[in-house]
Design an enzyme around this catalytic site. Structure first.
Site, PDB file in Angstrom:
ATOM      1  CB  SER A   1      -0.929   0.134   1.117  1.00  0.00           C
ATOM      2  OG  SER A   1      -1.318   1.465   1.606  1.00  0.00           O
TER       3      SER A   1
ATOM      4  CG  HIS B   1      -9.287   0.116  -0.364  1.00  0.00           C
ATOM      5  ND1 HIS B   1      -8.539   0.025   1.051  1.00  0.00           N
ATOM      6  CD2 HIS B   1     -10.688   0.148   0.104  1.00  0.00           C
ATOM      7  CE1 HIS B   1      -9.528   0.011   2.054  1.00  0.00           C
ATOM      8  NE2 HIS B   1     -10.623  -0.398   1.458  1.00  0.00           N
TER       9      HIS B   1
ATOM     10  CG  MET C   1     -11.710  -2.575   5.316  1.00  0.00           C
ATOM     11  SD  MET C   1     -10.119  -2.385   4.607  1.00  0.00           S
ATOM     12  CE  MET C   1      -9.125  -1.668   5.873  1.00  0.00           C
TER      13      MET C   1
ATOM     14  CG  HIS D   1      -3.789  -1.617  -1.317  1.00  0.00           C
ATOM     15  ND1 HIS D   1      -4.885  -2.418  -1.570  1.00  0.00           N
ATOM     16  CD2 HIS D   1      -4.103  -0.790  -0.247  1.00  0.00           C
ATOM     17  CE1 HIS D   1      -6.054  -1.968  -0.882  1.00  0.00           C
ATOM     18  NE2 HIS D   1      -5.588  -0.826  -0.105  1.00  0.00           N
TER      19      HIS D   1
ATOM     20  CG  MET E   1     -11.269   3.254   2.200  1.00  0.00           C
ATOM     21  SD  MET E   1      -9.658   3.206   3.308  1.00  0.00           S
ATOM     22  CE  MET E   1      -8.646   3.404   1.885  1.00  0.00           C
TER      23      MET E   1
ATOM     24  CG  ASP F   1      -6.150  -2.718   3.562  1.00  0.00           C
ATOM     25  OD1 ASP F   1      -5.112  -2.263   4.179  1.00  0.00           O
ATOM     26  OD2 ASP F   1      -6.613  -1.886   2.993  1.00  0.00           O
TER      27      ASP F   1
ATOM     28  CG  ASP G   1      -5.078   2.438   1.144  1.00  0.00           C
ATOM     29  OD1 ASP G   1      -6.074   1.720   0.948  1.00  0.00           O
ATOM     30  OD2 ASP G   1      -4.197   2.161   1.405  1.00  0.00           O
TER      31      ASP G   1
ATOM     32  CG  MET H   1      -8.110   7.067   2.507  1.00  0.00           C
ATOM     33  SD  MET H   1      -7.410   7.324   4.075  1.00  0.00           S
ATOM     34  CE  MET H   1      -6.522   5.691   4.192  1.00  0.00           C
TER      35      MET H   1
END
Ligand code: DX5
Ligand code: ZN
Length: 218
Positions: free
Chosen positions: A8, A66, A138, A33, A68, A176, A35, A37
């Protein structure tokens, strides 16, 4: 089932992100990966579409994005066009649009996955399991890197693995949050086969860290 390592980049040195991604790729990582957000679904802010697009020309790795973010269905097209290979949405962020969101992802030829927070049961993913490439369980509350793994989540991984195997579906289980060299074998035994690691990969020697994880996943 084949195991994959997904470093990540939340924990990477963003001042030289391209080089850091090249380093994990050369060392033998399987995915990168990413992330995303939004400060709404989770309190933190991180990467967005320009980062996916900017890295795409510099890496052949599978881009494991991913999301979020709230209402992810509104942004699937942008992430697909930016170069995502897989897009994970949170079931809690989709409400009654979870199925439509997965269909939207499939429509762009991208592999769809659904994530569940530590306190979310596996129930929302079961009716759509045959449409998914992956379920992300998660192992910490989403939003921040460097947290400690919540071992209560292992029971969900076991349950999910038995359902997937019983139905003979080609669905991966990704974990994760808080994954370390010390706990990765236990999480694997529970039934996970895609392992995200942030701080444990990017702190110290990145190549050594990738090699150490890969040797545990052979
Ligand atoms: C947390 C993110 C994770 C994070 C993991 O919300 O989804 O991908 O980067 O970081 P570590 O491996 O440090 O727990
Ligand atoms: Zn993540």
């Amino acid at each position: 089932m084949t195991c994959k390592l997904a470093p990540s980049i939340l924990a990477a040195d963003v001042a030289c992100l391209g080089d850091q991604v090249a380093t994990i790729e050369k060392a033998g990582a399987d995915y990168v990966h990413i992330d995303v957000m939004d400060g709404v679904f989770v309190p933190n802010l991180s990467f967005g579409i320009p980062i996916v697009k900017g890295l795409r020309d510099h890496s052949e790795l599978f881009f494991d994005v991913h999301l979020m973010i709230a209402d992810p269905i509104e942004h699937i097209r942008d992430f697909a066009e930016a170069g995502a290979d897989g897009i994970t949405v949170h079931s809690e962020a989709c409400g009654d649009k979870l199925y439509d969101t997965i269909i939207e992802i499939l429509g762009y030829g991208v592999k769809p996955a659904v994530a569940i927070r530590p306190d979310t049961p596996i129930d929302p993913v079961l009716p759509i399991l045959d449409k998914l490439s992956m379920v992300l369980v998660m192992t910490v509350y989403p939003g921040y890197g460097g947290q400690k793994i919540i071992t209560d989540t292992f029971a969900k991984i076991k349950k999910l693995r038995s359902i997937i195997d019983e139905k003979e579906l080609p669905v991966d289980i990704e974990v994760d949050g808080g994954i370390t060299l010390e706990n990765v074998s236990e999480v694997r035994s529970a039934g996970a086969n895609v392992f995200v690691a942030g701080t444990q990969i990017f702190e110290g020697d990145i190549t050594d860290n990738v090699n150490s994880f890969k040797s545990k996943l052979n």
